[in-house]
Design an enzyme around this catalytic site. Structure first.
Site: not given
Ligand code: GLU
Length: 504
Positions: A254-258
């Site tokens: 997800s976005k959390r990973h970049g």
């Protein structure tokens, strides 16, 4: 073989989703089949403006061409489900199911459905429609109570028995019908749900292989039931569910990973060929060791048998490494062409850089001082100086901006070096020699300048550092003499003079 990619245009094209497109495309190309792009946009509330264009742009950028679909047309046009809805495609099949008793109209208002769900939660039961309107008498009563509310059409799932199917990746899957909801086929606005439109279109478009992400696996028994109810047993496609993609912490990517959207990867300076190679290995492999595969290799060797069952981990370091490999493999002119949009700061590449991604050297972090238009010949000469250490195209402006600055900007550290006591003497001496020098090849420059350090009583590193600071404004740059050779005599002399003006 006919495969399809059936995105819902609800946002930026996620790399996980594009991996699905890639696998369906690879399978079609490998088998000489047909790859279809179909747009599943019947959930009107979730449609995002511009998303369809972004999906098509991403596919084009990655070189995933579609044989049938928007823009190119085909024998089953239109390929956009909202347009098909307006033509009455899905209503026809919904009616067929109503006529054959496989579906029924449901008049339950949202408040009742909420109440049923709350009650199920209280009893710790899985949420599902209680089949109230499946009973004709109750249906009629409900219709009379709520005359205004248009009914939805629900599928009448058999209450007994099991539904089994073979997934080419996951093998045999069996589900008890009692666990399946009487799901909605047609909403009260007349638009189909995903289940109905997806199955109807897969059949009408003669899809032979449904290749999609794992998250759709729970929907498949419903689809099988629909195929059977519509009398399409003999045309059941093969199902291929691709393993999930996880971040390095083993949580769903997800976005959390970049960066997660293909557009972001393009802006960050990844090459489409590197991304294709990388995505192909998320859930598929040729063997236990092969990492680098061109698009042609992939088309030649792709097989459903080697799709893995276990989740794939998105390893960004590996992607970066691959990107560097592909950058080094480009011809110099080709690399120059790919860098041009970044150096020119074409709007599609600079706007909206994802916040999650830290600014990289030269990418947004530094003021933009590159003089334009970019001279292509000059750029071609610069490329060999950075090609070896470039990982992302977007790093290039930060590495080469000094080549293009009309008015050189100095890093603080370079300026400090130029203000050191030995700077004036060293630069004056260098300038005197350079003014007499006409051969500005890097060999000639080295032969001229290297011995000077000793004459001046300076360490070579110190002397070269001063020259570098003067001609590049930096303390770190590509190799000094090559850099000076590419900058050329006029620029070098002007810059040394200017540096002297600053420090004298
Ligand atoms: N529209 C679905 C999606 O957004 C398609 C799933 C499928 O391929 O069946 O991914």
């Amino acid at each position: 073989m006919r495969t399809r990619y059936a995105p819902s245009p609800t946002g930026e094209p996620h790399v996980g989703n594009i991996r699905t497109a890639l696998f369906a495309w690879l399978y079609a190309r490998h088998t000489g089949g047909v790859f279809i792009l179909r747009v599943e946009d019947t959930d009107l509330a979730r449609i995002a403006p511009g998303a369809l264009e972004a999906i098509q742009e991403s596919l084009r950028w990655l070189g995933l061409d579609w044989d049938e679909g928007p823009e190119v047309g085909g024998p089953h046009a239109p390929y956009i489900q909202s347009e098909r809805t307006r033509l009455g495609v899905y209503q026809e099949y919904s009616q067929r199911l109503l006529d054959s008793g496989w579906a029924y109209q449901c008049y339950c208002p949202p408040e009742r459905l909420d109440e049923v769900r709350r009650e199920q939660q209280r009893q710790k039961l899985p949420p599902m429609y209680d089949r109230h309107c499946r009973d004709p008498r109750q249906r009629e009563a409900m219709g009379q109570q709520h005359p205004g509310a248009g009914p939805v059409v629900r599928f009448a799932v058999p209450q007994e028995g099991h539904t089994a199917f073979t997934d080419l990746v996951r093998d045999e899957i069996t589900v008890a019908n009692a666990t399946l909801d009487d799901f909605v086929l047609l909403k009260s606005d007349g638009f189909p749900t995903y289940h109905l439109s997806n199955v109807v279109d897969d059949r009408l478009m003669e899809i032979t292989h449904v290749i999609r992400g794992d998250e759709w696996l729970p929907s498949t028994p419903r689809h099988i039931l629909l195929y059977r109810a519509l009398g399409w047993d003999a045309h059941m496609p093969a199902f291929v569910h691709l393993p999930l993609i996880l971040g390095p912490d083993r949580a769903k990517l997800s976005k959390r990973h970049g960066a997660t959207s293909v557009t972001d990867y393009q802006r960050l300076g990844y090459l489409p060929e590197a991304l294709v190679n990388f995505l192909a290995l998320l859930g598929w492999s040729l063997d236990d060791k092969t990492e680098l595969m061109t698009r042609e290799d992939l088309v030649q060797h792709f097989s459903l048998e080697r799709i893995g069952k276990t989740a794939a981990v998105f390893n960004k370091d590996k992607l970066d490494w691959m990107n560097g490999v592909y950058i080094r493999g480009l011809g110099q002119e080709e690399l120059a062409e790919r860098l041009l949009p970044f150096l020119e700061r074409r709007p599609e590449l600079v706007e909206g850089r994802p916040k999650a991604e830290p600014a990289r050297q030269g990418e947004g972090g530094l003021p933009d001082t590159i003089a334009r238009p970019i001279d292509r010949g000059y750029l071609h000469a610069i490329v060999p100086l950075i090609q070896e250490r470039l990982k992302l195209l977007s790093e290039a402006p930060g590495l080469v901006d000094f080549f293009f600055q009309q008015e050189l900007t100095y890093e603080d550290k370079a300026l400090n070096a130029l203000k050191s006591p030995e700077a004036t003497r060293a630069l004056e001496a260098a300038l005197a020699r350079l003014e007499l020098q006409s051969d500005f090849s890097h060999e000639a420059l080295e032969a001229l300048l290297r011995p000077m350090a000793e004459e001046l009583g300076l360490k070579t590193g110190v002397f070269f550092g001063l020259l570098r600071a003067a001609v590049t404004g930096r303390t770190v740059s590509p190799p000094l003499f090559e850099t000076m050779a590419v900058l050329g005599r006029t620029r070098c002399l002007a810059r040394v003079k200017r540096a002297l003006g600053l420090v004298r």
